[in-house]
Design a protein around this motif. Sequence first.
Motif, mmCIF file in Angstrom:
data_model
loop_
_atom_site.group_PDB
_atom_site.id
_atom_site.type_symbol
_atom_site.label_atom_id
_atom_site.label_comp_id
_atom_site.label_asym_id
_atom_site.label_seq_id
_atom_site.Cartn_x
_atom_site.Cartn_y
_atom_site.Cartn_z
ATOM 1 N N ILE A 22 0.839 -1.203 0.000
ATOM 2 C CA ILE A 22 0.000 0.000 0.000
ATOM 3 C C ILE A 22 0.874 1.252 0.000
ATOM 4 O O ILE A 22 0.640 2.186 -0.761
ATOM 5 N N LYS A 23 1.900 1.266 0.839
ATOM 6 C CA LYS A 23 2.807 2.421 0.889
ATOM 7 C C LYS A 23 3.502 2.636 -0.457
ATOM 8 O O LYS A 23 3.653 3.769 -0.915
ATOM 9 N N LYS A 24 3.913 1.547 -1.093
ATOM 10 C CA LYS A 24 4.571 1.636 -2.394
ATOM 11 C C LYS A 24 3.611 2.190 -3.438
ATOM 12 O O LYS A 24 3.964 3.069 -4.230
ATOM 13 N N GLU A 25 2.374 1.691 -3.438
ATOM 14 C CA GLU A 25 1.382 2.168 -4.408
ATOM 15 C C GLU A 25 1.075 3.648 -4.191
ATOM 16 O O GLU A 25 0.967 4.405 -5.154
ATOM 17 N N ILE A 26 0.961 4.075 -2.950
ATOM 18 C CA ILE A 26 0.702 5.483 -2.652
ATOM 19 C C ILE A 26 1.850 6.354 -3.158
ATOM 20 O O ILE A 26 1.617 7.386 -3.791
ATOM 21 N N ASN A 38 -5.607 11.682 -17.175
ATOM 22 C CA ASN A 38 -6.505 10.525 -17.171
ATOM 23 C C ASN A 38 -6.198 9.529 -16.057
ATOM 24 O O ASN A 38 -6.672 8.397 -16.083
ATOM 25 N N VAL A 39 -5.410 9.960 -15.084
ATOM 26 C CA VAL A 39 -5.123 9.124 -13.915
ATOM 27 C C VAL A 39 -5.575 9.899 -12.679
ATOM 28 O O VAL A 39 -5.224 11.074 -12.509
ATOM 29 N N ILE A 40 -6.370 9.252 -11.836
ATOM 30 C CA ILE A 40 -6.891 9.910 -10.640
ATOM 31 C C ILE A 40 -5.735 10.313 -9.737
ATOM 32 O O ILE A 40 -4.830 9.524 -9.467
ATOM 33 N N LYS A 41 -5.785 11.550 -9.264
ATOM 34 C CA LYS A 41 -4.723 12.114 -8.436
ATOM 35 C C LYS A 41 -5.022 11.883 -6.953
ATOM 36 O O LYS A 41 -6.147 12.054 -6.504
ATOM 37 N N ILE A 42 -3.994 11.487 -6.223
ATOM 38 C CA ILE A 42 -4.113 11.392 -4.764
ATOM 39 C C ILE A 42 -3.919 12.794 -4.199
ATOM 40 O O ILE A 42 -2.902 13.442 -4.445
ATOM 41 N N CYS A 43 -4.898 13.252 -3.448
ATOM 42 C CA CYS A 43 -4.823 14.587 -2.847
ATOM 43 C C CYS A 43 -4.134 14.549 -1.487
ATOM 44 O O CYS A 43 -3.350 15.440 -1.162
ATOM 45 N N GLU A 44 -4.449 13.510 -0.710
ATOM 46 C CA GLU A 44 -3.901 13.432 0.640
ATOM 47 C C GLU A 44 -3.984 11.998 1.147
ATOM 48 O O GLU A 44 -4.855 11.241 0.743
ATOM 49 N N VAL A 45 -3.075 11.650 2.039
ATOM 50 C CA VAL A 45 -3.093 10.339 2.688
ATOM 51 C C VAL A 45 -3.034 10.574 4.190
ATOM 52 O O VAL A 45 -2.218 11.356 4.676
ATOM 53 N N LYS A 83 -6.152 2.081 10.258
ATOM 54 C CA LYS A 83 -6.661 2.342 8.915
ATOM 55 C C LYS A 83 -5.793 3.349 8.174
ATOM 56 O O LYS A 83 -5.166 4.210 8.778
ATOM 57 N N ILE A 84 -5.814 3.228 6.848
ATOM 58 C CA ILE A 84 -5.173 4.207 5.979
ATOM 59 C C ILE A 84 -6.282 4.838 5.145
ATOM 60 O O ILE A 84 -7.101 4.134 4.552
ATOM 61 N N TYR A 85 -6.306 6.169 5.114
ATOM 62 C CA TYR A 85 -7.312 6.899 4.348
ATOM 63 C C TYR A 85 -6.615 7.585 3.179
ATOM 64 O O TYR A 85 -5.656 8.329 3.381
ATOM 65 N N ILE A 86 -7.105 7.320 1.981
ATOM 66 C CA ILE A 86 -6.542 7.933 0.782
ATOM 67 C C ILE A 86 -7.618 8.840 0.195
ATOM 68 O O ILE A 86 -8.694 8.375 -0.178
ATOM 69 N N VAL A 87 -7.312 10.131 0.127
ATOM 70 C CA VAL A 87 -8.251 11.106 -0.435
ATOM 71 C C VAL A 87 -7.866 11.310 -1.892
ATOM 72 O O VAL A 87 -6.737 11.696 -2.196
ATOM 73 N N ILE A 88 -8.827 11.011 -2.787
ATOM 74 C CA ILE A 88 -8.587 11.180 -4.213
ATOM 75 C C ILE A 88 -9.594 12.162 -4.791
ATOM 76 O O ILE A 88 -10.629 12.446 -4.195
ATOM 77 N N LYS A 89 -9.278 12.642 -5.946
ATOM 78 C CA LYS A 89 -10.170 13.544 -6.654
ATOM 79 C C LYS A 89 -11.462 12.803 -6.985
ATOM 80 O O LYS A 89 -11.438 11.640 -7.391
ATOM 81 N N PHE A 90 -12.591 13.474 -6.837
ATOM 82 C CA PHE A 90 -13.880 12.864 -7.149
ATOM 83 C C PHE A 90 -14.057 12.761 -8.657
ATOM 84 O O PHE A 90 -13.795 13.714 -9.391
ATOM 85 N N VAL A 91 -14.468 11.592 -9.115
ATOM 86 C CA VAL A 91 -14.734 11.369 -10.532
ATOM 87 C C VAL A 91 -16.186 10.944 -10.658
ATOM 88 O O VAL A 91 -16.586 9.905 -10.132
ATOM 89 N N ASP A 92 -16.982 11.767 -11.323
ATOM 90 C CA ASP A 92 -18.402 11.485 -11.488
ATOM 91 C C ASP A 92 -18.606 10.506 -12.639
ATOM 92 O O ASP A 92 -17.921 10.567 -13.650
ATOM 93 N N GLY A 93 -19.526 9.601 -12.478
ATOM 94 C CA GLY A 93 -19.833 8.653 -13.537
ATOM 95 C C GLY A 93 -19.977 7.259 -12.982
ATOM 96 O O GLY A 93 -20.058 7.041 -11.785
#
Length: 88
Positions: A8-12, A22-29, A35-45
């Motif tokens: 998980i740390k490596k992927e983050i 076209n790749v979702i951006k991580i805003c904050e971890v 628990k680990i919380y990963i905040v990503i940009k919201f993608v509607d659809g």
Amino acid sequence: MVILLGQIKKEISIMKLIKHPNVIKICEVMASKTKIYIVIKFVDGSELFDKIAKHRRLKDEFKSYFHQLINAVDYCHSRGIYHRDLKD
């Protein structure tokens, strides 16, 4: 659990390096003790698979989605990053 945490740390850390439209951006971890919380940009659809299944064929709109997906995968591969999970 320790192996999973390392993955998980490596992927983050990799996701923080990727800068592509076209790749979702991580805003904050953030993390707690359990628990680990990963905040990503919201993608509607919805899922691309669901859209294709509903319409039964690829129309011009879906050709654009496919182009974006291939473009993002090519970007990652050109930097030695290989995907485990693709989302539309």
